[in-house]
Design a protein around this motif. Structure first.
Motif, PDB file in Angstrom:
ATOM      1  N   GLU A 236       3.235  -5.254  -2.332  1.00 33.24           N
ATOM      2  CA  GLU A 236       2.287  -5.352  -1.222  1.00 33.24           C
ATOM      3  C   GLU A 236       0.890  -4.932  -1.673  1.00 33.24           C
ATOM      4  O   GLU A 236      -0.111  -5.569  -1.319  1.00 33.24           O
ATOM      5  CB  GLU A 236       2.740  -4.502  -0.035  1.00 33.24           C
ATOM      6  N   ASP A 240      -2.325  -7.424  -1.618  1.00 25.70           N
ATOM      7  CA  ASP A 240      -3.571  -7.135  -0.908  1.00 25.70           C
ATOM      8  C   ASP A 240      -4.783  -7.240  -1.837  1.00 25.70           C
ATOM      9  O   ASP A 240      -5.831  -7.753  -1.441  1.00 25.70           O
ATOM     10  CB  ASP A 240      -3.507  -5.764  -0.230  1.00 25.70           C
ATOM     11  N   ARG A 243      -5.318 -10.957  -2.327  1.00 28.90           N
ATOM     12  CA  ARG A 243      -5.909 -11.615  -1.148  1.00 28.90           C
ATOM     13  C   ARG A 243      -7.414 -11.380  -1.100  1.00 28.90           C
ATOM     14  O   ARG A 243      -8.195 -12.280  -0.766  1.00 28.90           O
ATOM     15  CB  ARG A 243      -5.260 -11.048   0.125  1.00 28.90           C
ATOM     16  N   LEU A 313      -6.134  -0.535   2.587  1.00 26.12           N
ATOM     17  CA  LEU A 313      -6.168  -1.950   2.224  1.00 26.12           C
ATOM     18  C   LEU A 313      -5.561  -2.927   3.217  1.00 26.12           C
ATOM     19  O   LEU A 313      -6.164  -3.978   3.461  1.00 26.12           O
ATOM     20  CB  LEU A 313      -5.484  -2.148   0.859  1.00 26.12           C
ATOM     21  N   PRO A 314      -4.365  -2.684   3.757  1.00 23.89           N
ATOM     22  CA  PRO A 314      -3.719  -3.779   4.489  1.00 23.89           C
ATOM     23  C   PRO A 314      -4.612  -4.420   5.552  1.00 23.89           C
ATOM     24  O   PRO A 314      -4.730  -5.650   5.612  1.00 23.89           O
ATOM     25  CB  PRO A 314      -2.487  -3.112   5.102  1.00 23.89           C
ATOM     26  N   ALA A 317      -7.654  -6.280   3.998  1.00 17.66           N
ATOM     27  CA  ALA A 317      -7.216  -7.440   3.211  1.00 17.66           C
ATOM     28  C   ALA A 317      -6.862  -8.597   4.124  1.00 17.66           C
ATOM     29  O   ALA A 317      -7.226  -9.748   3.864  1.00 17.66           O
ATOM     30  CB  ALA A 317      -6.020  -7.063   2.334  1.00 17.66           C
ATOM     31  N   SER A 318      -6.163  -8.301   5.217  1.00 14.28           N
ATOM     32  CA  SER A 318      -5.819  -9.383   6.139  1.00 14.28           C
ATOM     33  C   SER A 318      -7.059  -9.907   6.858  1.00 14.28           C
ATOM     34  O   SER A 318      -7.182 -11.098   7.114  1.00 14.28           O
ATOM     35  CB  SER A 318      -4.763  -8.917   7.150  1.00 14.28           C
ATOM     36  N   HIS A 370      -2.029 -13.895   8.422  1.00 13.25           N
ATOM     37  CA  HIS A 370      -2.876 -12.696   8.396  1.00 13.25           C
ATOM     38  C   HIS A 370      -3.320 -12.240   9.782  1.00 13.25           C
ATOM     39  O   HIS A 370      -3.509 -11.046  10.017  1.00 13.25           O
ATOM     40  CB  HIS A 370      -4.062 -12.905   7.449  1.00 13.25           C
TER      41      HIS A 370
END
Ligand SMILES: Cc1cc2nc3c(=O)[nH]c(=O)nc-3n(C[C@H](O)[C@H](O)[C@H](O)COP(=O)(O)OP(=O)(O)OC[C@H]3O[C@@H](n4cnc5c(N)ncnc54)[C@H](O)[C@@H]3O)c2cc1C
Lengths: 380, 401
Positions: A236, A240, A243, A313-314, A317-318, A370
């Motif tokens: 993951e 990220d 992405r 990040l998550p 990143a999305s 996303h």
């Protein structure tokens, strides 16, 4: 100042711009396409990029890298997005090297990273199994047998999969369900190992992809990257980063298509005036400029988040991937429309931007993926 | 090294700011508010509460009503960055603005740039102290988007100007003490070159004001009539017939303000994702209605991007980097406000449609009123279409039709 470039960064961006314009313009991609190049990118060019240090741009100096962080990487990728330059920079450096760096043992780091930095070794991530990004839906299995694992399964949309020297394979090592974050393991596999068959796929953007099947491929347990059954946190984190990096490349793609379009609006004459004087086109162009400005801030923030606060990040990143998906879709479509008839010819390069845009939109998560993830992270 | 040092100082500044606010901002002034619970200043003003008075006076005496303006005129003499920190820290504890003031938002910066020393002495401190409530007299019945076509006349009568004409959509003209106007001082030249910038006391004989009701139910703005109004000549700002450039400089402040409205002012209006939790069904931790869930995530993502862009424009101003970001913010910010209001209405369903009275919470009624007001945001201060024209011309350099 996280959202304004410093002197060193501006210099790097200028260098990258000059380099890609001089050595790998869109014309170079057309040539690779038309002659059906076996590698799909220029190995000479990649060698030069490695000599400039870009194959190790995010790697610590201990492994021969430049240690410029993702901000530096993003600037180079953005410029390569403007010229649609084909290179293994994304697959091998951003995805491959990040996986080793975040998940690998010190032995793996010491042997592999310096080779990636010099451009000798290229990696590719064999992740996807269906036509949509579903990183936890993995049916490929690796079964323990003595000191080895036996891999069986089929991967698709493997970026640079047909040209990479080694593959990082995402396989399920435990659990019955095919859809779970648990029970996943990463394996480093020689791309020419017995039991691997690789079919190069010709995609819209003339870049490199492959479908790869694994038929009783034997891999040593020592070639697992990170812990058995526990690959998800590493995967993951790598995704990220990937992405955000691809979003930076997409920014370049969007900017170039937009600049060329605005240029055309100032040049093309109809009804005795420049078509750029028509308000119907002006407002659409101004709207695109507004979206570009928002995306610019998102990209800068995302890149600096990798460098400074990766725990956040998550969400970013999305945000970055979804926003850039929408941006490249909007701009590539408008770019074609505003060029009129010549916009749909193969002779004009705008079509290359349109096609690259569509492929990047599917890399590591489409817009729906996303948005759904962002909503979940926000608790709804 | 130098930068690090100054950063350290800023950290210290932040701590001091935090401590001062903690001690001086009354708890009641840290609640969400509506514009009518807020202090606007002015001759006929009264404070909505004792706490509001205390809060304003403490901020005024501390120089923080407008931290960035020079001390000589009642400001705090702070740098932009320090001003930003004060705002951030106020926002962090949800402190209200001590005063809402068109004088601060729009006129003050123009006075500081174009006014004479005497004019600054007369007007700027009065703005900071909340003594004078200003309104903006730009638009006329025949001159909206085409602002440079203003007709209201100011004739040179030797020792004064004689003003005749009418202004419209003048926000809060019925409450204001003074008005800053664009007036026609030369009808014979290109329209932009015959405009002057004039300050007029609303108590001058010959001025009358008629409020206009809005779809939100408020009567926020007015038509203002000027019938043989005598205005002293030293009320002219800048040189005769150079009002257009002052007007444009001032519009930049207005647009920046409007762009930031959604993200900067603490308001009673509930955030859409909080409303979703209250009004929508959830299944397995997700909003069950896919359409609303989709609209909500679009909105949240867009606001996230807008927030980052505000931050970027601020950093760019600090670094003296020029970019197009600041030019697009009025457009994207006010359009997003409209989306937000529509979304809130959709999330609340019929509970979001209450106009007044029983059956609805105050917050629900407020949401509907703000929804109606949000329609005005993409019109006031230059419509969205005009913003797009400006971006097309000034950022993209597209040829004019
Ligand atoms: C809440 C609010 C507060 C206000 N407060 C004040 C105030 O305090 N003081 C003040 O002076 N004024 C104020 N105004 C007036 C405001 O500035 C004008 O309403 C605005 O500039 C638009 O002018 P108009 O209403 O005459 O519309 P018009 O200019 O007649 O516009 C009508 C429509 O035509 C479009 N249009 C016009 N020209 C063009 C063009 N060239 N290209 C494309 N489309 C075009 C517009 O975008 C709009 O959609 C306020 C307005 C509102 C809504």
């Amino acid at each position: 100042m996280a959202l304004v470039l410093n002197e060193e960064q501006r210099l790097l961006q200028d260098t990258a711009k000059d380099f890609f314009t001089a050595n790998a313009p869109v014309e170079a991609l057309r040539t690779l396409r038309d002659k059906g190049d076996a590698t799909g990118y220029s190995t000479e060019l990649w060698k030069t990029m490695a000599e400039l240090g870009w194959a190790g741009i995010i790697l610590p100096e201990a492994y021969g890298g430049l240690d410029f962080g993702f901000m530096g990487l993003g600037l180079v990728l953005e410029e390569s997005g403007r010229t649609l330059t084909a290179s293994p920079m994304f697959s091998s450096v951003v995805v491959g090297a990040s996986t080793i760096l975040l998940g690998g043992s010190s032995r793996q780091k010491e042997t592999l990273l310096p080779e990636i930095t010099t451009g000798q070794l290229t990696l590719a991530l064999a992740l996807e199994e269906s036509h949509h990004h579903r990183p936890t839906t993995i049916a490929t299995r690796a079964t323990a047998e003595g000191a080895n694992y036996i891999i069986n399964g089929r991967k698709t949309f493997v970026l640079d999969g047909h040209s990479a020297d080694k593959l990082i394979v995402v396989a399920r090592t435990s659990g019955e369900q095919s859809e779970s974050e648990q029970g996943l393991t990463l394996f480093l596999v020689d791309a020419r190992a017995p039991g691997i068959s690789c079919q190069r796929t010709t995609m819209a953007d003339s870049r490199n992809c492959a479908n790869i099947s694994f038929d009783n491929v034997i891999v040593s347990a020592e070639d697992a990257i990170g812990e058995i059954d526990a690959a998800w946190p590493v995967l993951e984190a790598v995704l990220d980063r990937a992405r955000i990096a691809i979003a930076a490349e997409m920014m370049g793609c969007a900017l170039e298509a937009f600049d060329r379009t605005v240029g055309y609006l100032k040049e093309r004459v109809q009804f005795d005036v420049h078509i750029g004087s028509f308000q119907a086109l002006q407002h659409r162009a101004a709207h695109m400029q507004s979206e570009i400005e928002l995306c610019r801030s998102v990209i800068l923030q995302a890149l600096s988040t990798v460098d400074d606060s990766p725990e956040q990040l998550p969400l970013i990143a999305s945000l970055a991937k979804a926003k850039l998906n929408e941006l490249v879709k909007l701009i590539s479509n408008e770019a074609v429309q505003m060029h009129g008839g010549i916009g749909v010819t193969d002779e004009l390069e705008i079509g290359f931007f349109l096609k690259r845009a569509r492929v990047t939109m599917q890399i590591y998560g489409d817009t729906g993926f996303h948005k759904n993830r962002y909503a979940r992270l926000c608790g709804y | 090294m130098k930068q690090e040092l100054s950063l350290e100082n800023l950290d210290q500044f932040r701590e001091e700011t935090r401590a001062w606010l903690e001690e001086n901002c009354p708890p009641s002034q840290r609640q969400p508010t509506t514009p009518d619970q807020q202090y606007w200043g002015g001759r006929r003003s009264s404070f909505p509460s004792e706490d509001a008075k205390l809060w304003f006076e403490r901020m005024r005496d501390h120089g923080w009503v407008v931290p960035e303006w020079p001390r000589a005129y009642g400001g705090g003499g702070h740098s932009d960055l320090e001003g930003k920190i004060i705002k951030q820290e106020m926002k962090r504890i949800k402190a209200r603005a001590p005063i809402l003031s068109i004088g601060i938002w729009m006129l003050g910066p123009a006075l500081l740039e174009y006014g004479t020393e005497e004019q600054k002495q007369q007007h700027v401190r009065a703005i900071v102290n909340g003594d004078i409530w200003w309104c903006q007299g730009y638009s006329e019945p025949g001159s909206g988007s085409d602002l440079a076509s203003v007709q209201m006349k100011a004739e040179d009568m030797g020792d004064h100007y004689l003003v005749n004409g009418s202004k419209i959509w003048t926000t809060k003209a019925d409450k204001a003490d003074w008005i800053f106007c664009l007036v026609r001082t030369d009808p014979s030249v290109k329209k932009q070159l015959g405009i002057s910038f004039l300050l007029i006391d609303m108590e001058t004989p010959g001025i009358s004001v008629t409020p206009i009701s809005l779809i939100s139910g408020e009567s926020e703005f007015c038509q203002t009539f000027f019938d043989n109004v005598k205005v002293p000549k030293n009320n002219l700002i800048g040189k005769l017939n150079t009002g257009w450039s002052i007007a444009k400089a001032l519009l930049v402040h207005e647009r920046k303000l409007m762009a930031e409205m959604g993200s900067e002012t603490p308001r009673a209006a509930i955030a859409p994702n909080a409303a979703a939790r209250e009004y929508l069904e959830f299944e397995n931790g997700q909003i069950a209605d896919p359409q609303l869930r989709g609209e909500l995530v679009d909105y949240d993502m867009n606001m996230h991007a807008i927030g980052l862009t505000h931050f970027r424009t601020f950093e760019e101003r600090q670094e003296k980097v020029h970019s197009a970001a600041a030019m697009v913010m009025k457009y994207v910010g006010t359009e997003a406000e409209k989306v937000k209001s529509e979304l809130l209405l959709a999330i609340m369903g019929s509970q979001g449609l209450g106009w007044e009275g029983e059956g609805f919470s105050e917050e629900e009624i407020d949401t509907l009123r703000l929804w109606a007001m949000s329609k005005a945001m993409t019109i006031a201060g230059g419509t969205s279409e005009i913003q797009l024209n400006v971006i097309a011309k000034n950022v993209l350099g597209l040829p004019q039709s």
